[in-house]
Design an enzyme around this catalytic site. Structure first.
Site, short mmCIF file in Angstrom:
data_model
loop_
_atom_site.label_atom_id
_atom_site.label_comp_id
_atom_site.label_asym_id
_atom_site.label_seq_id
_atom_site.Cartn_x
_atom_site.Cartn_y
_atom_site.Cartn_z
CB CYS A 2 -0.96 0.09 1.19
SG CYS A 2 -2.19 -1.19 1.20
NE ARG A 27 4.63 1.87 -0.04
CZ ARG A 27 5.58 1.60 0.85
NH1 ARG A 27 6.83 1.68 0.50
NH2 ARG A 27 5.28 1.25 2.08
CD1 TRP A 74 0.21 -6.46 -2.68
CD2 TRP A 74 -0.28 -6.93 -0.56
NE1 TRP A 74 0.57 -7.76 -2.44
CE2 TRP A 74 0.29 -8.08 -1.15
CE3 TRP A 74 -0.67 -6.99 0.78
CZ2 TRP A 74 0.48 -9.26 -0.45
CZ3 TRP A 74 -0.48 -8.17 1.48
CH2 TRP A 74 0.09 -9.30 0.86
CG ASN A 100 1.09 1.11 4.30
OD1 ASN A 100 0.81 -0.07 4.15
ND2 ASN A 100 2.33 1.54 4.38
N GLY A 101 -1.24 -0.36 6.51
CA GLY A 101 -0.99 -1.04 7.78
C GLY A 101 -2.19 -1.93 8.10
CD GLU A 481 17.57 -13.39 -5.50
OE1 GLU A 481 16.89 -13.85 -4.57
OE2 GLU A 481 17.30 -12.32 -6.07
CE LYS A 485 14.45 -11.52 -8.11
NZ LYS A 485 14.87 -11.49 -6.77
CD GLU A 488 10.64 -12.32 -6.36
OE1 GLU A 488 10.38 -11.65 -5.36
OE2 GLU A 488 11.71 -12.19 -7.00
CG HIS A 504 19.98 -37.01 -0.41
ND1 HIS A 504 20.35 -38.29 -0.07
CD2 HIS A 504 21.11 -36.26 -0.36
CE1 HIS A 504 21.65 -38.32 0.20
NE2 HIS A 504 22.14 -37.10 0.03
CE LYS A 603 11.85 -3.11 -4.48
NZ LYS A 603 12.61 -4.28 -4.91
#
Ligand code: G6P
Length: 608
Positions: A2, A27, A74, A100-101, A481, A485, A488, A504, A603
């Site tokens: 947000c 955001r 968001w 926001n929160g 990573e 990527k 995502e 394994h 983000k």
């Protein structure tokens, strides 16, 4: 997670709010909205989806009002929809709030307010704030917001506009970032400086429990107990072009290409080459404690967690400090008793990740020294640590983190080398290491110059649905990573394993439809990686390998090879990361994905 924005000044607010929203869109991007004070009335418009939908809905608006608030969402409570989009309003539609929160006790408050006759329109937690403020609105806007906030539990960055109190905007922060921008044409408040920097570079970072009244006189900060608060003004040291695409099709690609500079910026002013040591000014005050440190916990999330995993290898390689790396969200569940000599290092690009914040608060309660490695200056994590190092990587807008990761790794090398000089390496070894580190930006550039080859591999591999990423030792975190990527931004299934673990379990997945991306540069685990690749090929699995320039073995057995220049083994991750990013980027591009704003992600994740 947000983005909120407020403006009060001399110019029409509408274009300012829309421009700021576009910069904050990273955001959250499931819905957006704004409200502007127009002749003692508040006009509000909201829209589901991206900000361009809101812009379309405002195409006919000729609003001239010079005070307004805006939000990009968001979703946490309530589906992404117009009705749940902010701003939210009270029963009379006179008070408008962006938030926001999370208001944790919103359900209980909502029931109490409903019993008192309040009518709710949305499923959000935020709406209780508008109705609570309504309860006190006759006491003045600032007092009404204060009373409302005293009743809520949770986190918030809010901006409030009321038709009963024209010419005023009230802002408040607790556990969500908010920055005031002070310019000639007015005062702004935003979740991120990127929404302010085209108007002003003079900013004030708000702290938890700060409450701000903005009116034509300026701004006044107080707290919930009506005490006046003074916060220093700071000047932002980057420019609006840093937060623009500059001709790249996506922020992610631009940020990948900024990595040579990100490494230089992380080192700038921090290397004493004659002595072969880094000097990290932000750690000076706690350096004695760091030298005596016996145990270091690294806590972080997402990409920053993988930087932490590499941090463990490199700090343990060069010191006798025992390093543990924890996902910040799990750290609190460990029954740890910190002895003297324990430090916790939080790694966070945004400096706002709620899980990481909670982890360091828990560690502080238990008496550990708290260190930070943070990109966003003045962010919550930066403020809550005892000491730390800033990345100086500049704004990172693409939701998938790239240049911040490379920058985090660079600084972890500097921290490891600083600590190592108290142990074994000789002056010439340290100098040689620093010389090699200084050559890394040019080597990254060399990989970037070969991006077309990676793009052609991406074309060939973009139709597969599943990918396995493998690496060993220093390149194991880079495999993790790389897989992150890819998932995502392309929504393909990808998972990473330490290559030794393949036998394994994951090997059962391998067939001609299940490609593997193998990190196999010429390092001390090279022979073992070659064996793993042979095992995959024996089961008809396609292989893309990342190897050292000039390697003659890999092309014989792999379907595709991406070369990286040679460097010290320990520094290889700074190079092998780059093909991982480009491969994911080009596969996502081939698949037509929304690269900078992948679905469901944000983000900066300010909820637990
Ligand atoms: C989110 C982002 C990731 C990021 C993670 C940690 O999930 O989408 O890209 O790595 O948060 O963020 P931080 O700001 O703490 O590094």
């Amino acid at each position: 997670m947000c983005g909120i924005l407020a403006y009060l000044g001399k110019e029409p607010a509408l274009p300012i709010l829309l421009e700021g929203l576009r910069r904050l869109e990273y955001r959250g991007y499931d819905s957006s909205g704004l409200a502007v004070m127009e002749d003692a009335e508040v006009l509000c418009r909201r829209a589901p989806g991206k900000i361009r939908v809101l812009e379309d809905r405002l195409a006919d608006a000729e609003w001239q009002g010079s005070a307004g608030i805006a939000h990009t969402r968001w979703a946490t409570h309530g589906k992404p929809s117009e009705i749940n989009a902010h701003p939210h309003s009270d029963c009379r539609e006179r008070i408008f709030v962006v938030h926001n929160g999370i208001i944790e006790n919103h359900q209980a408050l909502k029931e109490q307010l409903q019993q008192r006759g309040h009518q709710f329109k949305s499923e959000t937690d935020t709406e209780v704030l508008a109705h609570l403020i309504e309860e006190y609105h006759q006491e003045g806007l600032l007092q009404a917001v204060k009373e409302a906030l005293l009743a809520v539990q949770g986190t918030y960055g809010i901006a409030v506009l009321s038709a009963d109190h024209p010419g005023k905007v009230v802002i408040a922060a607790k556990g969500s970032p908010l920055i005031l921008g002070i310019g000639e044409k007015g005062i702004w408040a935003a979740s991120d400086v990127c929404a302010l920097v085209s108007h002003t570079r003079e900013v004030v970072y708000l702290h938890d429990d700060d409450l701000v009244l903005v009116d034509s006189e300026g701004y006044q900060i107080s707290n919930l107990h009506s005490q006046d608060i003074s916060r220093p003004k700071r000047t932002i040291d980057w420019e609006i072009r840093d937060a623009e695409k500059q001709g790249y099709p996506h922020f992610m690609l631009k940020e990948i290409h900024e990595q040579p500079q990100a490494v230089r910026n992380a080192m700038r002013g921090r290397l004493l080459q004659a002595e072969g040591i880094p000097k990290l000014g932000g750690l000076t005050d706690v350096w004695k404690q760091m030298v005596d440190m016996e145990r270091l916990f690294i806590v972080s999330c997402g990409t920053s967690y993988y930087a932490g995993l590499l941090g463990r290898y490199i700090i343990e390689e060069s010191t006798d400090i025992a390093v543990e790396v924890d996902l910040a969200s799990e750290f609190r569940y460990r029954k740890l008793n910190f002895k003297e000599g324990t430090a916790v290092l939080a790694i966070s690009q945004s400096g706002e990740t709620a899980d990481t914040l909670v982890a360091i608060r828990e560690a502080r309660r238990k008496g550990a020294l708290i260190l930070g490695l943070v990109n966003v200056v003045g962010s919550s994590i930066a403020r809550e640590t005892d000491a730390g190092v800033y990345n100086h990587a500049g704004p990172e807008v693409g939701v998938a983190s790239t240049k911040s990761f490379i920058s985090q790794l660079t600084i972890l090398y500097l921290i490891a080398l600083s600590l190592a000089r108290h142990q074994t390496p000789s002056l010439s070894e340290r100098q040689s290491f620093l010389r090699e580190l200084i050559s890394i930006p040019d080597k990254i550039q060399q990989i970037l110059d070969g991006a077309a080859h990676i793009q052609s591999i991406a074309r060939r591999f973009s139709q597969y649905r599943n990918f396995l990423y493998l690496g060993r030792k220093f390149n194991y975190p880079i495999a993790l990573e790389g897989a992150l990527k890819l998932k995502e931004i392309s929504y393909l299934h990808s998972e990473a394993y330490a290559a030794g673990e393949m036998k394994h379990g994951p090997i059962a997945l391998i067939d001609e439809d299940f490609p593997s991306v193998c990190l196999a540069p010429r390092d001390s685990s090279y022979e073992k990686m070659l064996s793993n690749i042979q095992e995959i090929k024996a089961r008809n699995g396609p292989v893309v390998a990342v190897g050292t320039e000039g390697d003659r073995e890999l092309p014989k057995i792999c379907d595709e090879v991406i070369e990286v220049p040679a460097t010290h083994e320990i520094l290889l991750p700074l190079l092998t990361t780059v093909p991982m990013q480009l491969l994911a980027y080009y596969i996502a591009e081939e698949r037509g994905c929304e690269i900078d704003q992948p679905r469901n992600l944000a983000k900066s994740v300010t909820v637990e």
